[in-house]
Enzyme design. Structure first.
Site, PDB file in Angstrom:
ATOM      1  N   GLN A  78      17.750   1.241 148.434  1.00 42.29           N
ATOM      2  CA  GLN A  78      16.871   0.891 147.313  1.00 42.29           C
ATOM      3  C   GLN A  78      15.434   1.325 147.615  1.00 42.29           C
ATOM      4  OE1 GLN A  78      18.196  -1.048 144.565  1.00 42.29           O
ATOM      5  NE2 GLN A  78      16.313  -0.399 143.593  1.00 42.29           N
ATOM      6  N   PHE A  79      15.145   2.625 147.476  1.00 40.04           N
ATOM      7  CA  PHE A  79      13.799   3.115 147.784  1.00 40.04           C
ATOM      8  C   PHE A  79      12.745   2.535 146.856  1.00 40.04           C
ATOM      9  CE2 PHE A  79      14.975   6.046 144.457  1.00 40.04           C
ATOM     10  CZ  PHE A  79      13.777   6.351 143.830  1.00 40.04           C
ATOM     11  N   THR A  80      13.156   2.038 145.698  1.00 41.39           N
ATOM     12  CA  THR A  80      12.181   1.499 144.741  1.00 41.39           C
ATOM     13  C   THR A  80      11.517   0.214 145.229  1.00 41.39           C
ATOM     14  OG1 THR A  80      13.899   0.343 143.484  1.00 41.39           O
ATOM     15  CG2 THR A  80      13.333   2.577 142.761  1.00 41.39           C
TER      16      THR A  80
END
Length: 147
Positions: A78-80
Site C-alpha cells: 500500500q504505497f499510498t
C-alpha cells in the site's frame, strides 16, 4: 515503514475478478515502505504485528496476539500510505520508496511473518480489490519511524 493493521474475521484480495488470497480470523495488513526503511524496520514491525495483543481472551479483554489465537495474516502492499496531501487536492507519492526497493522489502517482510503463521498476500503493484469484515472494529496504525 507504515502499516494499517485491522483485526478481521475474514479478508480477501481480488484481482481482475479472481480471488488471489483469502484468510479467516486474523489480521489484514496494509503495508507501506518508505525510502529510509531497512531490515531493522522489517524486524521491528514483524515483532509488533505478531505480538500485538488485540484479540479477546476468555474474559473479553484484548489480551491475545494473532499467534496465540492461531490466526492468519493477509498482507497487502500500500504505497499510498506515504501520500503527501499538504499542497492541493491531488496526493503526491514521492515519499514512498521506489518500486524495486519497496517490492524487495515487502517480500522480505512477508517472509519474516510467514515463518510464524499462515500468511497470504496480495500482488505487489496490482490493482487489487480488498474486502474484509473488520472485527470490533479494531484498526491500529503502526509506524517504524514513530513508535
Amino acid at each position: 515503514m507504515k502499516i494499517i493493521l485491522q483485526r478481521v474475521r475474514q479478508a480477501q484480495v481480488t484481482i481482475d475478478e479472481k480471488m488471489v488470497a483469502s484468510i479467516s480470523q486474523g489480521l489484514l495488513l496494509l503495508v507501506g515502505i518508505g525510502p529510509d526503511d531497512g531490515p531493522e524496520d522489517l524486524d521491528y514491525m514483524a515483532r509488533k504485528v505478531l505480538n500485538m495483543r488485540i484479540f479477546s481472551d476468555p474474559a473479553g479483554k484484548m489480551n491475545l496476539s494473532v499467534l496465540e489465537i492461531g490466526g492468519q495474516i493477509l498482507s497487502v502492499s500500500q504505497f499510498t500510505l506515504y501520500a503527501s496531501t499538504k499542497k492541493g487536492n491531488r496526493p503526491a507519492f514521492t515519499q514512498a520508496a521506489p518500486p524495486q526497493m519497496a517490492r524487495k522489502l515487502y517480500q522480505d517482510f512477508n517472509q519474516i511473518l510467514s515463518e510464524s503463521l499462515v500468511l497470504e498476500q496480495g500482488e505487489f503493484g496490482a490493482d487489487m480489490q480488498v474486502s474484509l469484515v473488520n472485527d470490533g472494529p479494531v484498526t491500529i496504525i503502526l509506524d517504524s519511524k514513530n513508535p
